[in-house]
Each structure stands twice: as structure tokens, then as C-alpha cells.
Scaffold this motif. Structure first.
Motif, PDB file in Angstrom:
ATOM      1  N   ILE A  22       0.860  -1.174   0.000  1.00  0.00           N
ATOM      2  CA  ILE A  22       0.000   0.000   0.000  1.00  0.00           C
ATOM      3  C   ILE A  22       0.899   1.228   0.000  1.00  0.00           C
ATOM      4  O   ILE A  22       1.868   1.290   0.754  1.00  0.00           O
ATOM      5  CB  ILE A  22      -0.924  -0.005   1.237  1.00  0.00           C
ATOM      6  N   ASP A  23       0.567   2.205  -0.840  1.00  0.00           N
ATOM      7  CA  ASP A  23       1.377   3.417  -0.837  1.00  0.00           C
ATOM      8  C   ASP A  23       0.881   4.357   0.262  1.00  0.00           C
ATOM      9  O   ASP A  23      -0.210   4.205   0.808  1.00  0.00           O
ATOM     10  CB  ASP A  23       1.393   4.089  -2.211  1.00  0.00           C
ATOM     11  N   THR A  24       1.705   5.324   0.573  1.00  0.00           N
ATOM     12  CA  THR A  24       1.431   6.226   1.686  1.00  0.00           C
ATOM     13  C   THR A  24       0.145   7.012   1.480  1.00  0.00           C
ATOM     14  O   THR A  24      -0.655   7.163   2.413  1.00  0.00           O
ATOM     15  CB  THR A  24       2.622   7.179   1.895  1.00  0.00           C
ATOM     16  N   ASP A  25      -0.090   7.521   0.270  1.00  0.00           N
ATOM     17  CA  ASP A  25      -1.303   8.307   0.020  1.00  0.00           C
ATOM     18  C   ASP A  25      -2.568   7.477   0.262  1.00  0.00           C
ATOM     19  O   ASP A  25      -3.553   7.983   0.798  1.00  0.00           O
ATOM     20  CB  ASP A  25      -1.296   8.877  -1.394  1.00  0.00           C
ATOM     21  N   THR A  26      -2.540   6.203  -0.118  1.00  0.00           N
ATOM     22  CA  THR A  26      -3.691   5.329   0.100  1.00  0.00           C
ATOM     23  C   THR A  26      -3.939   5.131   1.589  1.00  0.00           C
ATOM     24  O   THR A  26      -5.080   5.205   2.059  1.00  0.00           O
ATOM     25  CB  THR A  26      -3.478   3.974  -0.604  1.00  0.00           C
ATOM     26  N   GLY A  93      10.043   0.132   4.952  1.00  0.00           N
ATOM     27  CA  GLY A  93       9.310  -0.854   4.159  1.00  0.00           C
ATOM     28  C   GLY A  93      10.024  -2.172   3.964  1.00  0.00           C
ATOM     29  O   GLY A  93       9.463  -3.090   3.368  1.00  0.00           O
ATOM     30  N   TRP A  94      11.228  -2.305   4.453  1.00  0.00           N
ATOM     31  CA  TRP A  94      11.964  -3.565   4.273  1.00  0.00           C
ATOM     32  C   TRP A  94      11.520  -4.611   5.298  1.00  0.00           C
ATOM     33  O   TRP A  94      11.133  -5.718   4.938  1.00  0.00           O
ATOM     34  CB  TRP A  94      13.464  -3.324   4.396  1.00  0.00           C
ATOM     35  N   ARG A  95      11.577  -4.256   6.573  1.00  0.00           N
ATOM     36  CA  ARG A  95      11.165  -5.212   7.609  1.00  0.00           C
ATOM     37  C   ARG A  95       9.694  -5.581   7.460  1.00  0.00           C
ATOM     38  O   ARG A  95       9.319  -6.741   7.623  1.00  0.00           O
ATOM     39  CB  ARG A  95      11.414  -4.640   9.007  1.00  0.00           C
ATOM     40  N   SER A  96       8.870  -4.593   7.136  1.00  0.00           N
ATOM     41  CA  SER A  96       7.438  -4.884   7.015  1.00  0.00           C
ATOM     42  C   SER A  96       7.145  -5.759   5.805  1.00  0.00           C
ATOM     43  O   SER A  96       6.216  -6.559   5.833  1.00  0.00           O
ATOM     44  CB  SER A  96       6.614  -3.599   6.982  1.00  0.00           C
ATOM     45  N   ALA A  97       7.936  -5.644   4.744  1.00  0.00           N
ATOM     46  CA  ALA A  97       7.754  -6.537   3.586  1.00  0.00           C
ATOM     47  C   ALA A  97       8.052  -7.975   3.986  1.00  0.00           C
ATOM     48  O   ALA A  97       7.283  -8.892   3.672  1.00  0.00           O
ATOM     49  CB  ALA A  97       8.647  -6.109   2.424  1.00  0.00           C
ATOM     50  N   LEU A  98       9.157  -8.180   4.691  1.00  0.00           N
ATOM     51  CA  LEU A  98       9.509  -9.531   5.135  1.00  0.00           C
ATOM     52  C   LEU A  98       8.473 -10.067   6.131  1.00  0.00           C
ATOM     53  O   LEU A  98       8.075 -11.230   6.067  1.00  0.00           O
ATOM     54  CB  LEU A  98      10.905  -9.546   5.760  1.00  0.00           C
ATOM     55  N   ALA A  99       8.029  -9.204   7.036  1.00  0.00           N
ATOM     56  CA  ALA A  99       7.036  -9.623   8.024  1.00  0.00           C
ATOM     57  C   ALA A  99       5.704  -9.956   7.361  1.00  0.00           C
ATOM     58  O   ALA A  99       5.058 -10.953   7.709  1.00  0.00           O
ATOM     59  CB  ALA A  99       6.841  -8.523   9.071  1.00  0.00           C
ATOM     60  N   GLY A 107      -0.938 -17.777   6.659  1.00  0.00           N
ATOM     61  CA  GLY A 107      -2.351 -17.733   6.318  1.00  0.00           C
ATOM     62  C   GLY A 107      -3.066 -16.499   6.824  1.00  0.00           C
ATOM     63  O   GLY A 107      -4.282 -16.390   6.726  1.00  0.00           O
ATOM     64  N   PHE A 108      -2.333 -15.537   7.341  1.00  0.00           N
ATOM     65  CA  PHE A 108      -2.905 -14.300   7.868  1.00  0.00           C
ATOM     66  C   PHE A 108      -2.956 -13.273   6.752  1.00  0.00           C
ATOM     67  O   PHE A 108      -1.957 -13.043   6.070  1.00  0.00           O
ATOM     68  CB  PHE A 108      -2.034 -13.792   9.022  1.00  0.00           C
ATOM     69  N   GLU A 109      -4.096 -12.648   6.542  1.00  0.00           N
ATOM     70  CA  GLU A 109      -4.239 -11.647   5.489  1.00  0.00           C
ATOM     71  C   GLU A 109      -3.709 -10.308   5.977  1.00  0.00           C
ATOM     72  O   GLU A 109      -4.188  -9.775   6.968  1.00  0.00           O
ATOM     73  CB  GLU A 109      -5.700 -11.531   5.063  1.00  0.00           C
ATOM     74  N   VAL A 110      -2.719  -9.810   5.254  1.00  0.00           N
ATOM     75  CA  VAL A 110      -2.027  -8.592   5.676  1.00  0.00           C
ATOM     76  C   VAL A 110      -1.400  -7.918   4.463  1.00  0.00           C
ATOM     77  O   VAL A 110      -1.117  -8.560   3.462  1.00  0.00           O
ATOM     78  CB  VAL A 110      -0.950  -8.941   6.731  1.00  0.00           C
ATOM     79  N   SER A 111      -1.221  -6.618   4.562  1.00  0.00           N
ATOM     80  CA  SER A 111      -0.459  -5.873   3.566  1.00  0.00           C
ATOM     81  C   SER A 111       0.554  -5.027   4.334  1.00  0.00           C
ATOM     82  O   SER A 111       0.615  -5.081   5.559  1.00  0.00           O
ATOM     83  CB  SER A 111      -1.383  -5.016   2.700  1.00  0.00           C
ATOM     84  N   HIS A 112       1.346  -4.253   3.593  1.00  0.00           N
ATOM     85  CA  HIS A 112       2.314  -3.409   4.294  1.00  0.00           C
ATOM     86  C   HIS A 112       2.458  -2.071   3.579  1.00  0.00           C
ATOM     87  O   HIS A 112       2.144  -1.935   2.398  1.00  0.00           O
ATOM     88  CB  HIS A 112       3.670  -4.132   4.439  1.00  0.00           C
ATOM     89  N   LEU A 113       2.914  -1.090   4.340  1.00  0.00           N
ATOM     90  CA  LEU A 113       3.144   0.254   3.826  1.00  0.00           C
ATOM     91  C   LEU A 113       4.469   0.236   3.074  1.00  0.00           C
ATOM     92  O   LEU A 113       5.539   0.132   3.689  1.00  0.00           O
ATOM     93  CB  LEU A 113       3.167   1.261   4.977  1.00  0.00           C
ATOM     94  N   ARG A 114       4.402   0.315   1.764  1.00  0.00           N
ATOM     95  CA  ARG A 114       5.555   0.107   0.896  1.00  0.00           C
ATOM     96  C   ARG A 114       6.776   0.946   1.268  1.00  0.00           C
ATOM     97  O   ARG A 114       7.899   0.445   1.295  1.00  0.00           O
ATOM     98  CB  ARG A 114       5.160   0.371  -0.560  1.00  0.00           C
ATOM     99  N   ASP A 115       6.586   2.222   1.537  1.00  0.00           N
ATOM    100  CA  ASP A 115       7.733   3.099   1.771  1.00  0.00           C
ATOM    101  C   ASP A 115       7.907   3.487   3.231  1.00  0.00           C
ATOM    102  O   ASP A 115       8.726   4.351   3.562  1.00  0.00           O
ATOM    103  CB  ASP A 115       7.633   4.337   0.880  1.00  0.00           C
ATOM    104  N   GLY A 116       7.144   2.887   4.101  1.00  0.00           N
ATOM    105  CA  GLY A 116       7.358   3.015   5.534  1.00  0.00           C
ATOM    106  C   GLY A 116       7.030   4.351   6.170  1.00  0.00           C
ATOM    107  O   GLY A 116       6.524   5.278   5.540  1.00  0.00           O
ATOM    108  N   PHE A 117       7.355   4.382   7.455  1.00  0.00           N
ATOM    109  CA  PHE A 117       7.071   5.546   8.287  1.00  0.00           C
ATOM    110  C   PHE A 117       7.830   6.784   7.811  1.00  0.00           C
ATOM    111  O   PHE A 117       7.337   7.909   7.920  1.00  0.00           O
ATOM    112  CB  PHE A 117       7.433   5.221   9.743  1.00  0.00           C
ATOM    113  N   THR A 118       9.017   6.599   7.273  1.00  0.00           N
ATOM    114  CA  THR A 118       9.801   7.726   6.771  1.00  0.00           C
ATOM    115  C   THR A 118       9.035   8.474   5.695  1.00  0.00           C
ATOM    116  O   THR A 118       8.968   9.712   5.707  1.00  0.00           O
ATOM    117  CB  THR A 118      11.161   7.230   6.232  1.00  0.00           C
TER     118      THR A 118
END
Length: 133
Positions: A22-26, A93-99, A107-118
Motif C-alpha cells: 500500500i502506498d502512503t497516500d492510500t 518498508g523492508w522489515r514490514s515486507a519480510l514480516a 495464512g494471515f491476510e495482511v499488507s504493508h506500507l511500501r515506503d514506511g514511516f519515513t
């Protein structure tokens, strides 16, 4: 130095082929959505130093799989909510991508913030600082 079979960057790139990003604007547009759970997987010291997304849940990266797993003695109810959409984030976005990839394998449905908190901060996303004491 050991001869790595795969670098951290390659692992992240590989994970990104299998997960939803997911991108930051979304995410900014969805902030406050009651069906959204933003999960901050950064270290507690990072949160203390730079703040956090208001309303986010803190789940340290080292405990995430155990907190999500309902059979784990460390399970947290926040991860058992029906109908919620979970979005992980870290700093870049690196750690969250791996996580996210690991949770996907579980089997857990999840997405991540592509470019992170920065990027969240750079785009003017709201930040809350922890209260002292």
C-alpha cells in the motif's frame, strides 16, 4: 565475511512479489477507518524517538508471528478481530515486507506500507509522540 546466498535487499524484493503493498497516500486516505488496523513493527526505541501513526498498534517484529498465532501462548486479541484489514509498517518498508510475507505464509491476510514511516512523515502524515512516564 560469509558468502551469502541471498542479500537482505534480494529477500525484500522477493517478498514483494508475493505481498500486497500500500502506498502512503492510500493509507493516509484510510486513516481513521474503523476496519483498518495499522501495525507498527518497529523497535520500541524507534517509536519513542520518532513517534508513531496515531491509533497504530505496536507489535515488535520479534514477537509478531507469536502475537498473530491463536495457538501461541503470546497471542494478542488485536490480531483475532473479524473483518479487519491489517497493514504493517516499519521505517522504510523492508522489515514490514519480510514480516508481511511471513504472515502471508502463516495464512494471515495482511499488507504493508511500501515506503514506511519515513515516507509517511515526508508526506505530512500525522505523528503522535509517546507520552512520558
Amino acid at each position: 565475511m560469509p558468502d551469502l546466498k541471498m542479500t537482505a535487499a534480494e529477500m525484500v524484493a522477493d517478498a514483494r512479489t508475493r505481498i500486497e503493498e500500500i502506498d502512503t497516500d492510500t493509507l493516509l486516505a484510510r486513516l481513521g477507518d474503523p476496519d483498518l488496523v495499522i501495525v507498527d513493527i518497529r523497535d520500541v526505541r524507534e517509536r519513542a524517538r520518532t513517534g508513531f501513526i496515531p491509533g497504530s498498534v505496536h507489535a515488535p517484529r520479534g514477537m509478531l508471528e507469536f502475537w498473530v498465532d491463536p495457538d501461541s501462548p503470546y497471542h494478542r486479541e488485536v490480531f483475532a478481530q473479524e473483518g479487519k484489514r491489517y497493514v504493517l509498517h516499519c521505517a522504510s518498508g523492508w522489515r514490514s515486507a519480510l514480516a508481511a510475507d511471513t504472515l502471508r505464509m502463516m495464512g494471515f491476510e495482511v499488507s504493508h506500507l511500501r515506503d514506511g514511516f519515513t515516507d509517511w512523515v515526508a508526506r505530512g502524515g500525522p505523528v503522535e509522540m509517546p507520552k512520558d512516564g
